[in-house]
Write a protein that holds these residues in place. Sequence first.
Motif, short mmCIF file in Angstrom:
data_model
loop_
_atom_site.label_atom_id
_atom_site.label_comp_id
_atom_site.label_asym_id
_atom_site.label_seq_id
_atom_site.Cartn_x
_atom_site.Cartn_y
_atom_site.Cartn_z
N GLY A 87 -2.49 10.08 13.65
CA GLY A 87 -1.81 10.76 14.75
C GLY A 87 -0.44 10.19 15.02
O GLY A 87 0.52 10.92 15.30
N GLN A 88 -0.30 8.86 14.89
CA GLN A 88 1.01 8.24 15.07
C GLN A 88 1.99 8.71 14.01
O GLN A 88 3.17 8.95 14.30
CB GLN A 88 0.88 6.71 15.01
CG GLN A 88 0.22 6.10 16.22
CD GLN A 88 0.11 4.59 16.12
OE1 GLN A 88 0.64 3.97 15.20
NE2 GLN A 88 -0.58 3.99 17.07
N ARG A 89 1.51 8.86 12.77
CA ARG A 89 2.40 9.33 11.70
C ARG A 89 2.88 10.75 11.97
O ARG A 89 4.06 11.06 11.79
CB ARG A 89 1.67 9.29 10.36
CG ARG A 89 1.49 7.90 9.83
CD ARG A 89 0.81 7.90 8.50
NE ARG A 89 0.67 6.54 8.02
CZ ARG A 89 -0.15 6.18 7.07
NH1 ARG A 89 -0.92 7.08 6.49
NH2 ARG A 89 -0.22 4.92 6.69
N VAL A 90 1.97 11.61 12.39
CA VAL A 90 2.35 13.00 12.68
C VAL A 90 3.33 13.03 13.85
O VAL A 90 4.37 13.72 13.80
CB VAL A 90 1.09 13.84 13.00
CG1 VAL A 90 1.48 15.21 13.53
CG2 VAL A 90 0.21 13.98 11.77
N LEU A 91 3.04 12.27 14.89
CA LEU A 91 3.92 12.26 16.06
C LEU A 91 5.30 11.68 15.73
O LEU A 91 6.31 12.14 16.28
CB LEU A 91 3.27 11.47 17.20
CG LEU A 91 2.08 12.14 17.88
CD1 LEU A 91 1.47 11.21 18.92
CD2 LEU A 91 2.49 13.46 18.52
N GLN A 92 5.35 10.68 14.85
CA GLN A 92 6.64 10.10 14.47
C GLN A 92 7.56 11.17 13.87
O GLN A 92 8.74 11.24 14.19
CB GLN A 92 6.45 8.97 13.46
CG GLN A 92 5.82 7.72 14.02
CD GLN A 92 6.73 6.97 14.95
OE1 GLN A 92 7.95 7.07 14.87
NE2 GLN A 92 6.14 6.23 15.86
N ILE A 93 6.98 12.01 12.99
CA ILE A 93 7.79 13.06 12.35
C ILE A 93 8.26 14.08 13.38
O ILE A 93 9.44 14.44 13.43
CB ILE A 93 6.98 13.74 11.24
CG1 ILE A 93 6.68 12.74 10.12
CG2 ILE A 93 7.72 14.96 10.69
CD1 ILE A 93 5.65 13.21 9.12
N VAL A 94 7.33 14.55 14.22
CA VAL A 94 7.68 15.56 15.23
C VAL A 94 8.70 15.00 16.22
O VAL A 94 9.70 15.65 16.54
CB VAL A 94 6.42 16.04 15.96
CG1 VAL A 94 6.77 16.95 17.12
CG2 VAL A 94 5.49 16.76 14.99
N HIS A 95 8.48 13.78 16.67
CA HIS A 95 9.39 13.19 17.64
C HIS A 95 10.76 12.92 17.05
O HIS A 95 11.78 13.07 17.73
CB HIS A 95 8.80 11.89 18.19
CG HIS A 95 7.63 12.11 19.08
ND1 HIS A 95 6.80 11.09 19.49
CD2 HIS A 95 7.12 13.22 19.66
CE1 HIS A 95 5.85 11.58 20.27
NE2 HIS A 95 6.04 12.86 20.38
#
Length: 196
Positions: free
Chosen positions: A69-77
């Motif tokens: 989830g952190q990896r996905v959020l890093q890209i989106v953010h």
Amino acid sequence: MIELLAALSAAAAVGVGRIALPLLLIGLFQGDNLWSRVPILSLIHPQVVVGVLTSWSLFELFASKKLLGQRVLQIVHLLFSPIVGAMVGVTIAQMTEAPGWLIIVISVVGGLLALVLQLVQVGLFFRLRGLPLWAVFVQDALCVALVLLAFDAPRQGGLIAMILLWLAIRSSGDWYRWYKQSKRLPAKNGYKSNPD
């Protein structure tokens, strides 16, 4: 000057690691107007905005506790933090009735601040191979605190945003030195292991 400090506080809340939560809080603080002063969101029906922002805030809250989830959020953010940082900067500047030229400056500065803070978090994420759980809780608390300070105590919120920017600049220098050193070490080891 107060307008700039308040906008920096709100933009830092976006850069700290949450996108939907600052927008949700800003809309709720506006009372009956909701997101009427927020660029882009003012064109969408408020009930839809509430639903989307609440859903994404919950996703950010739960996804940030797991590595994937952190990896996905890093890209989106990383993609959306400059846009949202500029949006919250414009919103805060319009609420304080800043002049037009200052609103443009605040939107650019807010977007850049959010992007810089997000880039530092991406670097920290890859250096530590994931953010520890305590750091995620600090992000959540700091995000809420910075939005609240943007409305109630803009000077303190702006000061915290400037401290975060100073820490980001300082840590980026440390990371650059660490990166250069990690690139040199394998070359030295490889050179020493080869006979003449």
